[in-house]
Design an enzyme around this catalytic site. Structure first.
Site, PDB file in Angstrom:
ATOM      1  N   THR A  13       2.870  -8.530 -15.112  1.00 35.39           N
ATOM      2  CA  THR A  13       3.544  -7.444 -15.835  1.00 35.39           C
ATOM      3  C   THR A  13       3.866  -7.804 -17.279  1.00 35.39           C
ATOM      4  OG1 THR A  13       5.673  -6.297 -15.966  1.00 35.39           O
ATOM      5  CG2 THR A  13       5.658  -8.327 -14.745  1.00 35.39           C
ATOM      6  N   ALA A  36       0.818  -1.222   0.000  1.00 37.96           N
ATOM      7  CA  ALA A  36       0.000   0.000   0.000  1.00 37.96           C
ATOM      8  C   ALA A  36       0.850   1.271   0.000  1.00 37.96           C
ATOM      9  CB  ALA A  36      -0.923   0.004   1.215  1.00 37.96           C
ATOM     10  N   SER A  79      10.115  -4.322  -7.413  1.00 44.46           N
ATOM     11  CA  SER A  79       9.473  -4.038  -8.707  1.00 44.46           C
ATOM     12  C   SER A  79      10.400  -3.417  -9.731  1.00 44.46           C
ATOM     13  CB  SER A  79       8.273  -3.109  -8.471  1.00 44.46           C
ATOM     14  OG  SER A  79       8.723  -1.853  -8.004  1.00 44.46           O
ATOM     15  N   LYS A 112       7.860 -12.760 -11.763  1.00 46.48           N
ATOM     16  CA  LYS A 112       6.451 -12.401 -11.932  1.00 46.48           C
ATOM     17  C   LYS A 112       5.712 -13.467 -12.747  1.00 46.48           C
ATOM     18  CE  LYS A 112       5.637  -8.401  -9.911  1.00 46.48           C
ATOM     19  NZ  LYS A 112       4.481  -8.127  -9.062  1.00 46.48           N
ATOM     20  N   GLU A 159       6.579  -7.312 -18.529  1.00 39.77           N
ATOM     21  CA  GLU A 159       7.958  -7.812 -18.562  1.00 39.77           C
ATOM     22  C   GLU A 159       7.988  -9.335 -18.655  1.00 39.77           C
ATOM     23  OE1 GLU A 159      10.896  -6.129 -18.653  1.00 39.77           O
ATOM     24  OE2 GLU A 159       9.942  -4.166 -18.644  1.00 39.77           O
ATOM     25  N   TYR A 187      13.339 -10.278 -12.725  1.00 37.75           N
ATOM     26  CA  TYR A 187      12.033  -9.703 -12.361  1.00 37.75           C
ATOM     27  C   TYR A 187      10.924 -10.353 -13.190  1.00 37.75           C
ATOM     28  CZ  TYR A 187       8.173  -6.314 -12.235  1.00 37.75           C
ATOM     29  OH  TYR A 187       6.933  -5.721 -12.117  1.00 37.75           O
TER      30      TYR A 187
HETATM   31  N1  LIG Z   1       4.079   0.370 -12.239  1.00 35.12           N
HETATM   32  C1  LIG Z   1       4.170  -0.408 -13.300  1.00 35.12           C
HETATM   33  O1  LIG Z   1       4.404   0.043 -14.428  1.00 35.12           O
HETATM   34  C2  LIG Z   1       3.927  -1.887 -13.164  1.00 35.12           C
HETATM   35  C3  LIG Z   1       3.667  -2.651 -14.324  1.00 35.12           C
HETATM   36  C4  LIG Z   1       3.378  -3.992 -14.177  1.00 35.12           C
HETATM   37  C5  LIG Z   1       3.382  -4.593 -12.940  1.00 35.12           C
HETATM   38  N2  LIG Z   1       3.693  -3.834 -11.842  1.00 35.12           N
HETATM   39  C6  LIG Z   1       3.656  -4.477 -10.532  1.00 35.12           C
HETATM   40  O2  LIG Z   1       2.561  -3.890  -9.851  1.00 35.12           O
HETATM   41  C7  LIG Z   1       2.856  -3.768  -8.460  1.00 35.12           C
HETATM   42  C8  LIG Z   1       2.678  -2.328  -8.031  1.00 35.12           C
HETATM   43  O3  LIG Z   1       3.583  -1.507  -8.768  1.00 35.12           O
HETATM   44  P1  LIG Z   1       4.103  -0.133  -8.171  1.00 35.12           P
HETATM   45  O4  LIG Z   1       4.561   0.647  -9.340  1.00 35.12           O
HETATM   46  O5  LIG Z   1       3.127   0.404  -7.234  1.00 35.12           O
HETATM   47  O6  LIG Z   1       5.396  -0.637  -7.360  1.00 35.12           O
HETATM   48  P2  LIG Z   1       6.152   0.037  -6.130  1.00 35.12           P
HETATM   49  O7  LIG Z   1       5.816   1.490  -6.068  1.00 35.12           O
HETATM   50  O8  LIG Z   1       7.581  -0.372  -6.207  1.00 35.12           O
HETATM   51  O9  LIG Z   1       5.478  -0.665  -4.845  1.00 35.12           O
HETATM   52  C9  LIG Z   1       5.889  -1.926  -4.400  1.00 35.12           C
HETATM   53  C10 LIG Z   1       5.339  -2.135  -3.012  1.00 35.12           C
HETATM   54  O10 LIG Z   1       5.773  -3.404  -2.535  1.00 35.12           O
HETATM   55  C11 LIG Z   1       6.224  -3.250  -1.192  1.00 35.12           C
HETATM   56  N3  LIG Z   1       7.165  -4.316  -0.827  1.00 35.12           N
HETATM   57  C12 LIG Z   1       8.365  -4.574  -1.410  1.00 35.12           C
HETATM   58  N4  LIG Z   1       8.954  -5.627  -0.799  1.00 35.12           N
HETATM   59  C13 LIG Z   1       8.108  -6.027   0.200  1.00 35.12           C
HETATM   60  C14 LIG Z   1       8.173  -7.034   1.181  1.00 35.12           C
HETATM   61  N5  LIG Z   1       9.222  -7.853   1.268  1.00 35.12           N
HETATM   62  N6  LIG Z   1       7.135  -7.171   2.052  1.00 35.12           N
HETATM   63  C15 LIG Z   1       6.086  -6.341   1.972  1.00 35.12           C
HETATM   64  N7  LIG Z   1       5.964  -5.347   1.070  1.00 35.12           N
HETATM   65  C16 LIG Z   1       6.979  -5.199   0.182  1.00 35.12           C
HETATM   66  C17 LIG Z   1       6.876  -1.873  -1.201  1.00 35.12           C
HETATM   67  O11 LIG Z   1       7.066  -1.420   0.110  1.00 35.12           O
HETATM   68  P3  LIG Z   1       8.178  -0.287   0.488  1.00 35.12           P
HETATM   69  O12 LIG Z   1       7.473   1.025   0.243  1.00 35.12           O
HETATM   70  O13 LIG Z   1       8.447  -0.557   1.917  1.00 35.12           O
HETATM   71  O14 LIG Z   1       9.350  -0.499  -0.398  1.00 35.12           O
HETATM   72  C18 LIG Z   1       5.828  -1.097  -1.985  1.00 35.12           C
HETATM   73  O15 LIG Z   1       4.740  -0.755  -1.172  1.00 35.12           O
HETATM   74  C19 LIG Z   1       4.262  -4.327  -8.272  1.00 35.12           C
HETATM   75  O16 LIG Z   1       4.132  -5.673  -7.901  1.00 35.12           O
HETATM   76  C20 LIG Z   1       4.869  -4.228  -9.653  1.00 35.12           C
HETATM   77  O17 LIG Z   1       5.884  -5.201  -9.842  1.00 35.12           O
HETATM   78  C21 LIG Z   1       3.936  -2.503 -11.926  1.00 35.12           C
END
Ligand SMILES: NC(=O)c1ccc[n+]([C@@H]2O[C@H](COP(=O)([O-])OP(=O)(O)OC[C@H]3O[C@@H](n4cnc5c(N)ncnc54)[C@H](OP(=O)(O)O)[C@@H]3O)[C@@H](O)[C@H]2O)c1
Length: 344
Positions: free
Chosen positions: A126, A10, A85, A154, A128, A150
């Protein structure tokens, strides 16, 4: 009674936008965040919803954390955004990436299976996972050939979500999302590197911005549009997998020009390959250069998705186009750098 949703991850970009969307739809929103020294609610705060989301601590590497949280909260819907991510970091930390991204997802699936298999589950898959595509747009049936730890992590989580759906009849949905950005994007991602870096050049905090592969093409959308699609996936009668994308790919070089234009630069490109530079025609100064150290061991050159299934079954479409997105992010970073505001 209100629907309850639990968002793992979150504190991230999508977590914040989805929380806002769910609150607007009358949900009770629970947010799982890991223990951290850095401010965990900064993005929620940016959207003005930090007081409306109930936060719980949960470290995805700890199986008992996950099962206890699901037991305690018993939500109707769980969204799994928690992940390492960043593609580039996954080459440096492959084991950690697989542990969080793959086993983390399985820990949640197992917790749901044990506590209440009727909980609806969203897995953040994703583009990716596709690796470099051929020329056409990638769909739900395009074969996967990931080119980074990555992507592999995924893909394995994606396959597990499909398996739990098929083996146990659980409502597991996988959203195969192409890149989506916003002013809340982490600063390590290329779009933010560009908008923040150029804002810093504009305000004299640095001379020049170094970037990797300027020819890489990505299908970039706005995160605020994409969270609505994720939510719609969990409201369907039957669980399935959906691509969310804009259908248009943009080169990094063109995104740079759009962001630079929004900040008042006039970019002319000079040189080729590693010697390419972006010159600001207003001053004659090089404000962009290529740094080969930023190239990846295996590049994904082009990604472009087809949102046709999401359009037909979810009634979903993106609203924000890339020029507007680049301008939105550039304007926000301009303001942050100028006023010395907190960043993510
Ligand atoms: N944005 C994109 O373009 C995109 C595209 C495809 C898929 N995704 C996937 O969609 C999801 C959301 O993307 P986003 O852009 O919001 O990513 P993000 O901003 O990097 O958020 C990732 C979240 O995961 C948490 N996290 C990481 N390691 C953890 C752990 N060991 N235990 C608990 N929480 C953990 C992080 O917490 P901290 O704040 O503490 O680091 C953060 O809240 C991710 O899974 C990403 O891989 C994103």
């Amino acid at each position: 009674m209100k629907n309850t949703a639990l968002i793992l991850g979150a504190s991230g970009q999508d977590g914040a936008y989805l929380a806002k969307h769910l609150l607007q739809n009358g949900y009770r929103v629970l947010g799982a965040v890991r223990r951290s020294a850095s401010p965990r609610a900064a993005r929620l705060q940016y959207l003005g919803i930090e007081r409306d989301v109930e936060l719980f601590e949960c470290e995805l590497l700890e199986p008992t954390n996950v099962i206890k949280l699901v037991e305690k909260t018993r939500p109707r819907e769980i969204y799994n955004f928690a992940a390492q991510s960043f593609v580039a970091a996954s080459f440096e930390q492959p084991l950690f990436t697989l542990d969080v991204n793959t086993l983390g997802a399985v820990r949640i699936l197992e917790a749901i299976r044990a506590v209440d298999p009727a909980i609806r589950f969203y897995q953040a898959s994703t583009s990716e996972m596709f690796g470099s595509g051929d020329d056409g747009a990638q769909t739900e049936t395009t074969p996967f050939r990931p080119r980074s730890p990555y992507g592999v992590s995924k893909l394995a989580a994606h396959a597990m979500a499909v398996n739990y759906r098929e083996s146990y009849g659980m409502f597991c949905v996988s959203g195969i999302l192409f890149n989506h950005e916003s002013p809340l994007r982490g600063r390590e991602f290329v779009t933010r590197r560009v908008t923040l870096g150029l804002a810093e050049v504009k305000h004299g905090r640095r001379d020049c911005l170094a970037l990797g592969n300027l020819d890489a093409q990505r299908d970039w959308g706005f995160a605020g549009d994409y969270v609505e699609g994720m939510w719609r996936m969990l409201q369907q009668e039957r669980a399935g997998d959906y691509v969310l994308a804009t259908g248009t790919a943009t080169r990094v070089r063109d995104f740079v020009a759009l962001a630079a234009g929004a900040l008042g630069f006039k970019i002319a490109w000079e040189g080729t390959g590693r010697d390419e530079r972006g010159i600001d025609r207003n001053t004659g100064r090089a404000v962009i250069r290529v740094d080969p150290a930023l190239f990846r061991p295996a590049e994904v050159h082009a990604l472009r998705g087809s949102p046709a299934k999401a359009a037909a079954e979810l009634g979903w479409a993106h609203r924000v186009e890339v020029p507007e997105l680049a301008a939105m992010m550039a304007a926000e970073d301009d303001r942050r750098v100028r006023d010395g505001l907190q960043d993510f």
